[in-house]
Design an enzyme around this catalytic site. Sequence first.
Site, PDB file in Angstrom:
ATOM      1  N   ASN A   8       0.865  -1.172   0.000  1.00  0.00           N
ATOM      2  CA  ASN A   8       0.000   0.000   0.000  1.00  0.00           C
ATOM      3  C   ASN A   8       0.908   1.230   0.000  1.00  0.00           C
ATOM      4  O   ASN A   8       1.471   1.591   1.023  1.00  0.00           O
ATOM      5  CB  ASN A   8      -0.885  -0.049   1.262  1.00  0.00           C
ATOM      6  CG  ASN A   8      -1.751   1.179   1.414  1.00  0.00           C
ATOM      7  OD1 ASN A   8      -1.813   2.038   0.535  1.00  0.00           O
ATOM      8  ND2 ASN A   8      -2.434   1.272   2.551  1.00  0.00           N
ATOM      9  N   TRP A   9       1.047   1.829  -1.168  1.00  0.00           N
ATOM     10  CA  TRP A   9       1.990   2.944  -1.309  1.00  0.00           C
ATOM     11  C   TRP A   9       1.431   4.247  -0.742  1.00  0.00           C
ATOM     12  O   TRP A   9       2.132   5.259  -0.689  1.00  0.00           O
ATOM     13  CB  TRP A   9       2.383   3.122  -2.786  1.00  0.00           C
ATOM     14  CG  TRP A   9       3.150   1.963  -3.361  1.00  0.00           C
ATOM     15  CD1 TRP A   9       3.502   0.806  -2.722  1.00  0.00           C
ATOM     16  CD2 TRP A   9       3.656   1.830  -4.701  1.00  0.00           C
ATOM     17  NE1 TRP A   9       4.184  -0.028  -3.572  1.00  0.00           N
ATOM     18  CE2 TRP A   9       4.297   0.582  -4.804  1.00  0.00           C
ATOM     19  CE3 TRP A   9       3.621   2.655  -5.833  1.00  0.00           C
ATOM     20  CZ2 TRP A   9       4.898   0.134  -5.981  1.00  0.00           C
ATOM     21  CZ3 TRP A   9       4.220   2.213  -7.020  1.00  0.00           C
ATOM     22  CH2 TRP A   9       4.858   0.968  -7.081  1.00  0.00           C
ATOM     23  N   LYS A  10       0.161   4.235  -0.386  1.00  0.00           N
ATOM     24  CA  LYS A  10      -0.502   5.413   0.199  1.00  0.00           C
ATOM     25  C   LYS A  10      -0.244   6.656  -0.665  1.00  0.00           C
ATOM     26  O   LYS A  10      -0.196   6.551  -1.897  1.00  0.00           O
ATOM     27  CB  LYS A  10      -0.064   5.595   1.656  1.00  0.00           C
ATOM     28  CG  LYS A  10      -0.315   4.326   2.481  1.00  0.00           C
ATOM     29  CD  LYS A  10      -0.215   4.518   3.971  1.00  0.00           C
ATOM     30  CE  LYS A  10      -0.477   3.202   4.668  1.00  0.00           C
ATOM     31  NZ  LYS A  10      -0.436   3.293   6.127  1.00  0.00           N
ATOM     32  N   HIS A  95      -9.718   0.997   4.576  1.00  0.00           N
ATOM     33  CA  HIS A  95      -8.476   1.167   5.342  1.00  0.00           C
ATOM     34  C   HIS A  95      -8.762   2.094   6.519  1.00  0.00           C
ATOM     35  O   HIS A  95      -9.576   3.021   6.410  1.00  0.00           O
ATOM     36  CB  HIS A  95      -7.394   1.767   4.434  1.00  0.00           C
ATOM     37  CG  HIS A  95      -6.046   1.771   5.077  1.00  0.00           C
ATOM     38  ND1 HIS A  95      -5.688   2.701   6.028  1.00  0.00           N
ATOM     39  CD2 HIS A  95      -4.984   0.941   4.933  1.00  0.00           C
ATOM     40  CE1 HIS A  95      -4.449   2.437   6.441  1.00  0.00           C
ATOM     41  NE2 HIS A  95      -4.003   1.376   5.796  1.00  0.00           N
ATOM     42  N   GLU A  97      -7.257   4.488   7.667  1.00  0.00           N
ATOM     43  CA  GLU A  97      -7.046   5.913   7.368  1.00  0.00           C
ATOM     44  C   GLU A  97      -8.260   6.489   6.637  1.00  0.00           C
ATOM     45  O   GLU A  97      -8.583   7.667   6.794  1.00  0.00           O
ATOM     46  CB  GLU A  97      -5.738   6.091   6.572  1.00  0.00           C
ATOM     47  CG  GLU A  97      -4.526   5.879   7.481  1.00  0.00           C
ATOM     48  CD  GLU A  97      -3.273   5.382   6.783  1.00  0.00           C
ATOM     49  OE1 GLU A  97      -3.190   5.418   5.549  1.00  0.00           O
ATOM     50  OE2 GLU A  97      -2.359   4.933   7.519  1.00  0.00           O
ATOM     51  N   GLU A 165      -5.795  -5.116  10.286  1.00  0.00           N
ATOM     52  CA  GLU A 165      -4.779  -4.106  10.571  1.00  0.00           C
ATOM     53  C   GLU A 165      -5.150  -3.365  11.851  1.00  0.00           C
ATOM     54  O   GLU A 165      -5.979  -2.437  11.814  1.00  0.00           O
ATOM     55  CB  GLU A 165      -4.693  -3.092   9.425  1.00  0.00           C
ATOM     56  CG  GLU A 165      -4.296  -3.691   8.109  1.00  0.00           C
ATOM     57  CD  GLU A 165      -3.708  -2.635   7.181  1.00  0.00           C
ATOM     58  OE1 GLU A 165      -2.589  -2.834   6.716  1.00  0.00           O
ATOM     59  OE2 GLU A 165      -4.371  -1.607   6.947  1.00  0.00           O
ATOM     60  N   GLY A 171       2.100   2.010  10.897  1.00  0.00           N
ATOM     61  CA  GLY A 171       3.101   3.070  10.814  1.00  0.00           C
ATOM     62  C   GLY A 171       3.778   3.401  12.130  1.00  0.00           C
ATOM     63  O   GLY A 171       4.474   4.406  12.248  1.00  0.00           O
ATOM     64  N   SER A 210       2.939  -2.365  10.462  1.00  0.00           N
ATOM     65  CA  SER A 210       4.363  -2.452  10.798  1.00  0.00           C
ATOM     66  C   SER A 210       5.004  -3.795  10.433  1.00  0.00           C
ATOM     67  O   SER A 210       5.876  -4.297  11.151  1.00  0.00           O
ATOM     68  CB  SER A 210       4.588  -2.126  12.283  1.00  0.00           C
ATOM     69  OG  SER A 210       4.200  -0.791  12.554  1.00  0.00           O
ATOM     70  N   GLY A 231       2.633  -1.248   4.381  1.00  0.00           N
ATOM     71  CA  GLY A 231       2.662   0.179   4.053  1.00  0.00           C
ATOM     72  C   GLY A 231       4.093   0.646   3.851  1.00  0.00           C
ATOM     73  O   GLY A 231       4.689   0.461   2.787  1.00  0.00           O
ATOM     74  N   GLY A 232       4.666   1.217   4.896  1.00  0.00           N
ATOM     75  CA  GLY A 232       5.993   1.830   4.806  1.00  0.00           C
ATOM     76  C   GLY A 232       7.042   0.963   4.128  1.00  0.00           C
ATOM     77  O   GLY A 232       7.782   1.434   3.248  1.00  0.00           O
TER      78      GLY A 232
HETATM   79  P1  PGA Z   1       2.533   0.109   7.748  1.00  0.00           P
HETATM   80  O1  PGA Z   1       1.092   0.359   7.090  1.00  0.00           O
HETATM   81  O2  PGA Z   1       3.087  -1.157   7.162  1.00  0.00           O
HETATM   82  O3  PGA Z   1       3.330   1.333   7.373  1.00  0.00           O
HETATM   83  O4  PGA Z   1       2.310  -0.003   9.229  1.00  0.00           O
HETATM   84  C1  PGA Z   1       0.215  -0.702   6.819  1.00  0.00           C
HETATM   85  C2  PGA Z   1      -1.053  -0.179   6.185  1.00  0.00           C
HETATM   86  O5  PGA Z   1      -1.515   0.895   6.573  1.00  0.00           O
HETATM   87  O6  PGA Z   1      -1.619  -0.817   5.283  1.00  0.00           O
END
Ligand code: PGA
Length: 247
Positions: A8-10, A95, A97, A165, A171, A210, A231-232
Site C-alpha cells: 500500500n503505497w498510500k 483502510h 485511514e 490491521e 506506521g 508495521s 505500508g511503509g
Molecule cells: P505500515 O502500514 O506497514 O506502514 O504499518 C500498513 C497499512 O496501513 O496498510
Amino acid sequence: MRPLIAGNWKMHGTLRDCAALAEAVRQGAAATPPAAELLVCPPFPYLQLVAVALLGQGIAVGGQDCHAAPKGAHTGDVSAPMLKDVGATHVILGHSERRANHGEDDAAVLAKAEAALAAGLVPVVCVGESEAERLAGDAEKVVTGQLAGSLPDGFAAAGGVVAYEPVWAIGTGRTPTEAEIAAIHGAIRASLVARFGEQGRALRILYGGSVKPSNAKAILALPDVDGALVGGASLVAADFLAIAGAC
Ligand code: PGA
C-alpha cells in the site's frame, strides 16, 4: 493457499519514484520469483503507469479506494470501473485511514465493496481495532462486527481478501504479539466460515501494521495468516521483496 503480499503505497512518491519502485519490484521478482503472489497499490495518478509497466509480469495492481457509484457527479472521486479500466485487479477498501479521515463506516465500505465486485475487482477489505478497543478487551468483537457490516454477500465467491490491521500498529513500528495475531486471525476465519461456509476457508486473511523484513517470517508463519498488507516497507523494493520472500 498461496500467500498474498500487498504493498500500500498510500500518498507517497512522485511519478518518477513510483515508476522506479514498480521497475525495481518487477526486476527483483523476476530474478527471484517469490512463493507469494504480489500486489502493489500506487496512488491514483500513477496507477495506470504502474499497471502498464507490470502488465504480464505476474504482479497485480490495485487502487487504494473507490467510490460506491459506477459514475456520476462526485468531484474528486474515482470509480471501480475506472480502476478496472486502467489495469487494476484489486482495490483496498475500508483502510483505517479512510475510516478515520473520511468518516467511512461499515455501510460505506460495504457499498464500495459491492461496487468493486460489480466492476470485477477483488476487494481487499480492511478491519482493525483501535488501541482503546484492544485495551478494553474488545478487539475481536470490533473486528467481527466490522466484517459483518463491511463484507458483501458476493465477497467469498469473488475471492475477496480480508486485511486485519490494528489501527495502533499502522506506521508505528509496534505489532501485536504473535499469539494476539493468531487469535484474531482465528476469530476472523471462524466468522468467514460461519458466513460463507467452506468458501470462507479459502479466503485470504492478511495481517497489516508495521510488517517489515525482520518480523515478516514469524508473522507469516502463524495459522490463518495468508499474507500481509504492507505500508511503509513496501516503498523500498528490497524490503517488500524480502517480506514476500519470507513466506
Ligand atoms: P505500515 O502500514 O506497514 O506502514 O504499518 C500498513 C497499512 O496501513 O496498510
